[in-house]
Design an enzyme around this catalytic site. Structure first.
Site, PDB file in Angstrom:
ATOM      1  N   ARG A  31       0.832  -1.211   0.000  1.00  0.00           N
ATOM      2  CA  ARG A  31       0.000   0.000   0.000  1.00  0.00           C
ATOM      3  C   ARG A  31       0.869   1.265   0.000  1.00  0.00           C
ATOM      4  O   ARG A  31       1.053   1.895  -1.040  1.00  0.00           O
ATOM      5  CB  ARG A  31      -0.957  -0.036   1.208  1.00  0.00           C
ATOM      6  CG  ARG A  31      -2.090   0.960   1.151  1.00  0.00           C
ATOM      7  CD  ARG A  31      -1.719   2.376   1.531  1.00  0.00           C
ATOM      8  NE  ARG A  31      -1.136   2.517   2.852  1.00  0.00           N
ATOM      9  CZ  ARG A  31      -0.563   3.649   3.277  1.00  0.00           C
ATOM     10  NH1 ARG A  31      -0.503   4.711   2.491  1.00  0.00           N
ATOM     11  NH2 ARG A  31      -0.029   3.715   4.482  1.00  0.00           N
ATOM     12  N   ASP A  32       1.455   1.592   1.139  1.00  0.00           N
ATOM     13  CA  ASP A  32       2.279   2.815   1.213  1.00  0.00           C
ATOM     14  C   ASP A  32       3.422   2.716   0.201  1.00  0.00           C
ATOM     15  O   ASP A  32       3.759   3.695  -0.482  1.00  0.00           O
ATOM     16  CB  ASP A  32       2.844   2.945   2.639  1.00  0.00           C
ATOM     17  CG  ASP A  32       3.280   4.360   2.997  1.00  0.00           C
ATOM     18  OD1 ASP A  32       3.576   5.131   2.077  1.00  0.00           O
ATOM     19  OD2 ASP A  32       3.340   4.682   4.198  1.00  0.00           O
ATOM     20  N   CYS A  61       4.263   9.301   0.268  1.00  0.00           N
ATOM     21  CA  CYS A  61       2.886   9.749   0.126  1.00  0.00           C
ATOM     22  C   CYS A  61       2.830  10.764  -0.996  1.00  0.00           C
ATOM     23  O   CYS A  61       3.615  11.712  -1.009  1.00  0.00           O
ATOM     24  CB  CYS A  61       2.396  10.353   1.437  1.00  0.00           C
ATOM     25  SG  CYS A  61       0.754  11.071   1.294  1.00  0.00           S
ATOM     26  N   HIS A 105       8.954   7.093   8.133  1.00  0.00           N
ATOM     27  CA  HIS A 105       9.591   7.205   6.807  1.00  0.00           C
ATOM     28  C   HIS A 105      11.055   7.569   7.041  1.00  0.00           C
ATOM     29  O   HIS A 105      11.420   8.130   8.077  1.00  0.00           O
ATOM     30  CB  HIS A 105       8.852   8.240   5.961  1.00  0.00           C
ATOM     31  CG  HIS A 105       7.535   7.704   5.447  1.00  0.00           C
ATOM     32  ND1 HIS A 105       7.363   7.220   4.169  1.00  0.00           N
ATOM     33  CD2 HIS A 105       6.340   7.535   6.063  1.00  0.00           C
ATOM     34  CE1 HIS A 105       6.124   6.791   4.018  1.00  0.00           C
ATOM     35  NE2 HIS A 105       5.471   6.974   5.159  1.00  0.00           N
TER      36      HIS A 105
HETATM   37  P1  HMG Z   1     -13.058  14.491  -2.106  1.00  0.00           P
HETATM   38  O1  HMG Z   1     -12.826  14.949  -3.503  1.00  0.00           O
HETATM   39  O2  HMG Z   1     -13.122  15.510  -1.019  1.00  0.00           O
HETATM   40  O3  HMG Z   1     -14.325  13.531  -2.000  1.00  0.00           O
HETATM   41  O4  HMG Z   1     -11.921  13.442  -1.759  1.00  0.00           O
HETATM   42  P2  HMG Z   1     -15.826  13.742  -2.374  1.00  0.00           P
HETATM   43  O5  HMG Z   1     -16.599  12.990  -1.347  1.00  0.00           O
HETATM   44  O6  HMG Z   1     -16.117  15.183  -2.613  1.00  0.00           O
HETATM   45  O7  HMG Z   1     -15.943  12.958  -3.782  1.00  0.00           O
HETATM   46  C1  HMG Z   1     -15.303  13.399  -4.950  1.00  0.00           C
HETATM   47  C2  HMG Z   1     -15.197  12.263  -5.923  1.00  0.00           C
HETATM   48  O8  HMG Z   1     -14.376  11.200  -5.365  1.00  0.00           O
HETATM   49  C3  HMG Z   1     -16.516  11.596  -6.263  1.00  0.00           C
HETATM   50  O9  HMG Z   1     -16.401  11.064  -7.586  1.00  0.00           O
HETATM   51  C4  HMG Z   1     -16.582  10.441  -5.307  1.00  0.00           C
HETATM   52  O10 HMG Z   1     -17.413   9.393  -5.736  1.00  0.00           O
HETATM   53  C5  HMG Z   1     -15.137  10.004  -5.284  1.00  0.00           C
HETATM   54  P3  HMG Z   1     -16.945  11.884  -8.873  1.00  0.00           P
HETATM   55  O11 HMG Z   1     -18.384  12.123  -8.561  1.00  0.00           O
HETATM   56  O12 HMG Z   1     -16.133  13.165  -8.927  1.00  0.00           O
HETATM   57  O13 HMG Z   1     -16.655  10.952 -10.000  1.00  0.00           O
HETATM   58  N1  HMG Z   1     -14.764   9.306  -4.043  1.00  0.00           N
HETATM   59  C6  HMG Z   1     -14.205   8.090  -3.973  1.00  0.00           C
HETATM   60  N2  HMG Z   1     -13.853   7.203  -4.924  1.00  0.00           N
HETATM   61  C7  HMG Z   1     -13.311   6.050  -4.510  1.00  0.00           C
HETATM   62  N3  HMG Z   1     -13.106   5.723  -3.221  1.00  0.00           N
HETATM   63  C8  HMG Z   1     -13.463   6.578  -2.251  1.00  0.00           C
HETATM   64  C9  HMG Z   1     -14.033   7.822  -2.614  1.00  0.00           C
HETATM   65  N4  HMG Z   1     -14.468   8.869  -1.915  1.00  0.00           N
HETATM   66  C10 HMG Z   1     -14.926   9.784  -2.786  1.00  0.00           C
HETATM   67  N5  HMG Z   1     -13.240   6.251  -0.977  1.00  0.00           N
HETATM   68  C11 HMG Z   1     -10.935  11.626  -0.586  1.00  0.00           C
HETATM   69  C12 HMG Z   1     -11.814  12.868  -0.479  1.00  0.00           C
HETATM   70  C13 HMG Z   1     -10.557  11.192   0.822  1.00  0.00           C
HETATM   71  C14 HMG Z   1     -11.698  10.523  -1.275  1.00  0.00           C
HETATM   72  C15 HMG Z   1      -9.686  11.990  -1.415  1.00  0.00           C
HETATM   73  O14 HMG Z   1      -9.078  13.110  -0.847  1.00  0.00           O
HETATM   74  C16 HMG Z   1      -8.695  10.873  -1.511  1.00  0.00           C
HETATM   75  O15 HMG Z   1      -8.929   9.845  -2.107  1.00  0.00           O
HETATM   76  N6  HMG Z   1      -7.496  11.057  -0.941  1.00  0.00           N
HETATM   77  C17 HMG Z   1      -6.480  10.017  -1.021  1.00  0.00           C
HETATM   78  C18 HMG Z   1      -5.427  10.305  -0.067  1.00  0.00           C
HETATM   79  C19 HMG Z   1      -4.458   9.145  -0.004  1.00  0.00           C
HETATM   80  O16 HMG Z   1      -4.736   8.026  -0.365  1.00  0.00           O
HETATM   81  N7  HMG Z   1      -3.243   9.447   0.493  1.00  0.00           N
HETATM   82  C20 HMG Z   1      -2.246   8.451   0.698  1.00  0.00           C
HETATM   83  C21 HMG Z   1      -2.573   7.562   1.848  1.00  0.00           C
HETATM   84  S1  HMG Z   1      -2.258   8.322   3.428  1.00  0.00           S
HETATM   85  C22 HMG Z   1      -0.574   8.032   3.696  1.00  0.00           C
HETATM   86  O17 HMG Z   1       0.112   7.561   2.839  1.00  0.00           O
HETATM   87  C23 HMG Z   1      -0.029   8.360   5.045  1.00  0.00           C
HETATM   88  C24 HMG Z   1       0.231   7.126   5.898  1.00  0.00           C
HETATM   89  O18 HMG Z   1       1.117   6.230   5.275  1.00  0.00           O
HETATM   90  C25 HMG Z   1       0.815   7.560   7.231  1.00  0.00           C
HETATM   91  C26 HMG Z   1       1.992   8.510   7.023  1.00  0.00           C
HETATM   92  O19 HMG Z   1       3.047   8.105   6.547  1.00  0.00           O
HETATM   93  O20 HMG Z   1       1.774   9.675   7.326  1.00  0.00           O
HETATM   94  C27 HMG Z   1      -1.070   6.374   6.208  1.00  0.00           C
HETATM   95 MG    MG Z   2       3.257   6.439   5.256  1.00  0.00          MG
END
Ligand code: HMG
Ligand code: MG
Length: 302
Positions: free
Chosen positions: A15-16, A240, A209
């Protein structure tokens, strides 16, 4: 100094590790990576995330990957779900645990999940409830607990605040993440201690990280507090997409070597883990980021 006798590692490589890859990695490769990790003895694997494919295209094959993994009993498979839409999509894949992911930094929360910290907790609450009702475990990831690419240094009080909110909505355990790898041991200990005010020692994990090469030192600092759950990424993959410049997680191989050297049990077979790291590194066409893997591969070749 008394260190924990054993450590549980959660490999977040699939994933990450892969979420930031620009070229699509086929689902079959991700499935094989999961298999190799479990064969190496990993008991927890973060497999994928149910996020917007527009935001993170690499995770768009989440359903295919979850349907394809060869589950081994005793292994916990987790997935990231930022909202109810993601949680509902995740259900078909029968994850053992879901992860809601927030941040100790307002700016990072906005960049990563497009909402404030308070809004994120409002979104997570029904996800947590639905997961618990369905008998699925819940973890909370807290990003930027030491530093943020947009806000700079983060005070431990902010970490404690988010940890308290996570606890309040029923999150069962939390990851203290140094998203951009700027932390050093004392700062990381302060972030962990702020979290330990809300969660027990068995419910707190370190997610470091290695951007500045501090992740192993930070791991040791966490062990000194008694923390015994850590996330790491095979071959040091990762980053990320919303934390520019941040490199991978600490390599699982490097953490296993550290722990083995300290007589701490991980249950992981380092040789098999190195093979898993080689598998994915060869697929990605670049050398492993793990110093231990490089050293042991050179020894093997010699
Ligand atoms: P948004 O644009 O605010 O969401 O995104 P929305 O509710 O307004 O929806 C917009 C569109 O996204 C719509 O589609 C929804 O259906 C779709 P459209 O009508 O435009 O075609 N949508 C989704 N589609 C699939 N799966 C979903 C989903 N939700 C809405 N769950 C959202 C909000 C959270 C979805 C967006 O900001 C997002 O996907 N962010 C991804 C962030 C991410 O994955 N980051 C990396 C992981 S975190 C990380 O790596 C850190 C970690 O490792 C710890 C660390 O190291 O810090 C964990
Ligand atoms: Mg991470």
């Amino acid at each position: 100094m008394k260190y924990p006798a054993r450590v549980k590692l959660i490999d977040v490589g699939p994933r990450d590790g892969l979420q930031n890859e620009k070229q699509p990695v086929p689902a079959a490769v991700k499935i094989e990576l999961v298999k190799r990790l479990q064969d190496a003895g990993l008991k927890e694997i973060e497999v994928t995330s149910y996020v917007s494919p527009k935001w993170v295209p690499q995770m768009a094959d989440n359903a295919e990957v979850m349907a394809g993994i060869h589950r081994q009993s005793g292994v916990l498979y987790s997935v990231l779900t930022p909202n109810l839409k993601g949680f509902e999509a995740a259900l078909a894949g029968k994850p053992d645990e879901i992860v809601v992911f927030g941040a100790a930094s307002e700016a990072f929360s906005q960049k990563n999940i497009n909402c404030s910290i308070a809004e994120s907790i409002e979104r997570f609450a029904p996800v947590v409830q639905a997961a618990l009702d369905a008998g699925i475990a819940v973890r909370g990831a807290m990003s930027c607990t030491v530093g943020c690419p947009y806000e700079g240094e983060i005070a431990p009080e902010k970490v404690g605040y988010v940890a308290g909110l996570m606890k309040g909505i029923g999150v069962q355990r939390v990851d203290v993440a140094d998203t951009i790898g700027v932390g050093t041991p004392i700062k990381v200990q302060k972030a962990l201690q702020a979290t330990l005010a809300h969660f027990g020692i068995d419910q707190v994990s370190g997610h470091f990280h290695d951007t500045y090469g501090q992740a192993l030192s930070n791991t040791l600092a966490a062990l000194e507090l008694g923390v015994w759950n850590f996330q790491s990424s095979v071959a040091g993959l990762g980053g990320c997409p919303y934390a520019k410049g941040a490199t991978g997680n600490v390599a699982t191989e490097d953490v296993v070597y550290l722990l083995q050297g300290m007589g701490i049990d991980t249950g992981v077979d380092l040789d098999k883990l190195i093979d898993a790291g080689q598998f994915i590194s060869e697929h990605l066409g670049r050398p492993t980021q793990s110093r231990v893997a490089r050293a042991l591969l050179a020894k093997r070749a010699g």
